[in-house]
Design an enzyme around this catalytic site. Sequence first.
Site, PDB file in Angstrom:
ATOM      1  N   TRP A 358      -2.555   2.109  16.985  1.00 39.99           N
ATOM      2  CA  TRP A 358      -2.385   0.654  16.952  1.00 39.99           C
ATOM      3  C   TRP A 358      -2.386   0.130  15.525  1.00 39.99           C
ATOM      4  O   TRP A 358      -1.912  -0.987  15.270  1.00 39.99           O
ATOM      5  CB  TRP A 358      -3.469  -0.026  17.781  1.00 39.99           C
ATOM      6  CG  TRP A 358      -4.849   0.036  17.186  1.00 39.99           C
ATOM      7  CD1 TRP A 358      -5.668   1.110  17.135  1.00 39.99           C
ATOM      8  CD2 TRP A 358      -5.564  -1.036  16.568  1.00 39.99           C
ATOM      9  NE1 TRP A 358      -6.853   0.789  16.517  1.00 39.99           N
ATOM     10  CE2 TRP A 358      -6.819  -0.524  16.166  1.00 39.99           C
ATOM     11  CE3 TRP A 358      -5.270  -2.370  16.312  1.00 39.99           C
ATOM     12  CZ2 TRP A 358      -7.775  -1.306  15.524  1.00 39.99           C
ATOM     13  CZ3 TRP A 358      -6.228  -3.151  15.676  1.00 39.99           C
ATOM     14  CH2 TRP A 358      -7.459  -2.617  15.285  1.00 39.99           C
ATOM     15  N   GLU A 486     -14.836   0.702  18.484  1.00 44.66           N
ATOM     16  CA  GLU A 486     -14.978   1.872  19.349  1.00 44.66           C
ATOM     17  C   GLU A 486     -16.430   2.245  19.619  1.00 44.66           C
ATOM     18  O   GLU A 486     -16.693   3.152  20.417  1.00 44.66           O
ATOM     19  CB  GLU A 486     -14.218   3.048  18.732  1.00 44.66           C
ATOM     20  CG  GLU A 486     -12.712   2.791  18.671  1.00 44.66           C
ATOM     21  CD  GLU A 486     -11.959   3.811  17.832  1.00 44.66           C
ATOM     22  OE1 GLU A 486     -12.635   4.606  17.131  1.00 44.66           O
ATOM     23  OE2 GLU A 486     -10.720   3.810  17.872  1.00 44.66           O
ATOM     24  N   GLN A 591     -16.090  -1.915  13.392  1.00 40.21           N
ATOM     25  CA  GLN A 591     -15.050  -2.598  12.625  1.00 40.21           C
ATOM     26  C   GLN A 591     -14.756  -3.934  13.289  1.00 40.21           C
ATOM     27  O   GLN A 591     -15.193  -4.190  14.410  1.00 40.21           O
ATOM     28  CB  GLN A 591     -13.796  -1.735  12.567  1.00 40.21           C
ATOM     29  CG  GLN A 591     -13.126  -1.513  13.912  1.00 40.21           C
ATOM     30  CD  GLN A 591     -12.115  -0.397  13.885  1.00 40.21           C
ATOM     31  OE1 GLN A 591     -12.473   0.771  14.019  1.00 40.21           O
ATOM     32  NE2 GLN A 591     -10.844  -0.743  13.726  1.00 40.21           N
TER      33      GLN A 591
END
Length: 756
Positions: A358, A486, A591
Amino acid sequence: MLIHEDNRYIVEKEYNLVTEPQNASLFTTGNGYMGVRGSLEEFGSTRIQGSFIRGFVDEIIEVIEPFCDNEYMKKYYFDEEKLKKFDKQISCINLVDFLLIRFRIGDEIFYPWEGEILSWERRLDTSQSIFQRSVTWKDKMGNITVFEFERFASYDEEHRYCMRAMAKPQNHFLPVEIISGIDTDVRTGGQRVLQFINNQILNNGLISCFQSGKRYGITCKIAVKNSFFMDGKLQHSIGEQQENLLLNKALMPGGGREYCVEKTIYLTTDRDCDPLFDTIDTVLLDVGTYDAYKEAHIREWSQFFSNFDIKILGDDRKDAQLRFATYHAVITGDRNNSIHSLSAKGLTGERYNQFVWWDCEIYQLPIFIHAFPEVAKHALIYRYDRLEEARENAKLEGCKGARYPFVSSLEGKEHVWIYARHPFLQVHITADIGFGIINYFINTLDYEFMELYGFEMLYEICRYWVSKVILKDGTYQLLGVTGTDEHHPYVDNDAYTNYIVQYVLQETILLDSQYSSTKVRDKIGITVNELKDIEQVSRLLYLPLEKSGLIPQFDGYFDLSRDLEVDGSGTGKNFQMKQAGLYHKSQVIKQPDVMLLFSYLNFEIKNSRYEENWDYYEKMCESSSSLTFPVHAICSADANRMLSFLNYFNETVNIDLLDIHHCAWQGVHAGCLSGAWYAIFRGLMGIVTRIDCIQINPKLIPFWQGVELSFIYQTKKIKATLNGNVFTLGSEDKKEISVYFQGKRYAFVDRLEVSF
């Protein structure tokens, strides 16, 4: 440590075995078709040497032995049943080492670890895309020789790689032998993968034909032409094979001032649809010279790179660092085809297997959309070429439309590592691609692209989301997903995912009403009722937002601890975790997720409070992904925190130069480096492009005298200049464009200047 010279050179002043792997990534030369790591000509060490062609991939054995040392890794990160089954993976395949050039001075072969190095310099010239090395070497007998090497991946002919190497005796008259050829003993992931078909050895040239491996069997041909000179006069050479080495050699008598080899390499595969594949043996008859090829390359590169080059005035160091980052960002992009796309490491290393993530549509595409749209178009056509497999992916999930894999390669099916849980939940990739299509069209008004590719992808993407959502409590929701962070899998209503899905659905309906044709609708059978369903889901999709104006990253996020409990020995650090944390109990994120909405996606979210969200999530982010830094730079600029902007910008441009994440040897962080350009464009200059206008919100940065860049908006090339508190737009194109600044509309034709 590398230094900067003249705003264009990145320079290494000493030979250091410790930094050789890292610098091999940094000194990569490439042209979008190929990438060649900055390994030494005289010997390509394992894990340092690497040459890659975009899309030249196959299957390898991948050995991985992680273990779970805390509850988070056991229950949320690894699928240990699949971990037992995992052993093979698709990867980019390292080509034969065609850089091989060795000098024998008398009886001694030059190697930097033998004899004594009196001076050493390697430099990457980003203004010309040329890599150079100069060495003064004293052998064991005291004989001193100066060696000069130069090489580049041609921007004039993408299949061509050029090299020149010279030896200049300083205090001796010894004979000099130059050996130039191909080392076929190379490895990918520590193993021999290439399947050799045949080799040809001529007196002044070599041809090697081999396949990528046993699964895909992509055939590659490499032809090498060697020309040897003594004091400018062409010398006789012979060809021979020594085990794994295919060689041309020329032994020349002592007494010469300069001994030289000019080496021209051509690379092609049977996937390129290029006539060179069938005629490659004819290149050995080519009469072109190194100087002519170099001149043509510099001309093409200079023209190409000028579209991206940003000038920072008053800070030469930062100017050079940004130019280096931009260099690596743009050599990842293929100008000529869509066989493959933009990968996370570009063509600078094996890590991440040349997969397309992505990162491509969100982090890497913007620099090309705004500066060289043709590359962005190829990247999106790559997605279109895998649409049928995306449809199959959706069917396997029990959904309609098209679901794109989180990680793709030659094929459009999922290639992510099967033992990790979260990637299979990161369905936002399908919306990311939709966003990339819309972003491309907004900035290009490329109706032909939309007719041939864009609308079909958007309709199928929307079909997927309509069948994916769950109706709950009067709203449509997305349950059991993973966002961009994640560290938190299995969450409901991830903010980034829900907001970008809503945007893609909404914009598709809008674009359909204004631009679409019945031809595309009829092709895939999209009905009026389906369009109504898309509109309804876009209107009723749940968008997380608290009354305070804060956006929870997912349902229940603010109920988690703001501290991170540490438990275990830290095996997760190999998987971008800074600590052995129980992340499922904590608000600490890997993140940005929410902050991407305000920065890269440029969403205007009603009733949200941008600065409060930024203040909160900045503190919760452990920045274990390099993709954090450009986002944080933009958010800092938007908040007028210019020292913070500078600090995050420093981390963005230096992610690999300073090896901030201690893994630059694996390849550069192409998404982060692309973000350096975007941090200036979107963050410092505050440029946001809409389909009907350009919005500007420039910032005063006291550390620099000024900044200059160029970009393209709907075919109009525009030069933007920031000088103190004065911001200027200029263009030679007389097309009128609406520009919004501080709530006021300006009609921009050829020049617009505002003060702030």
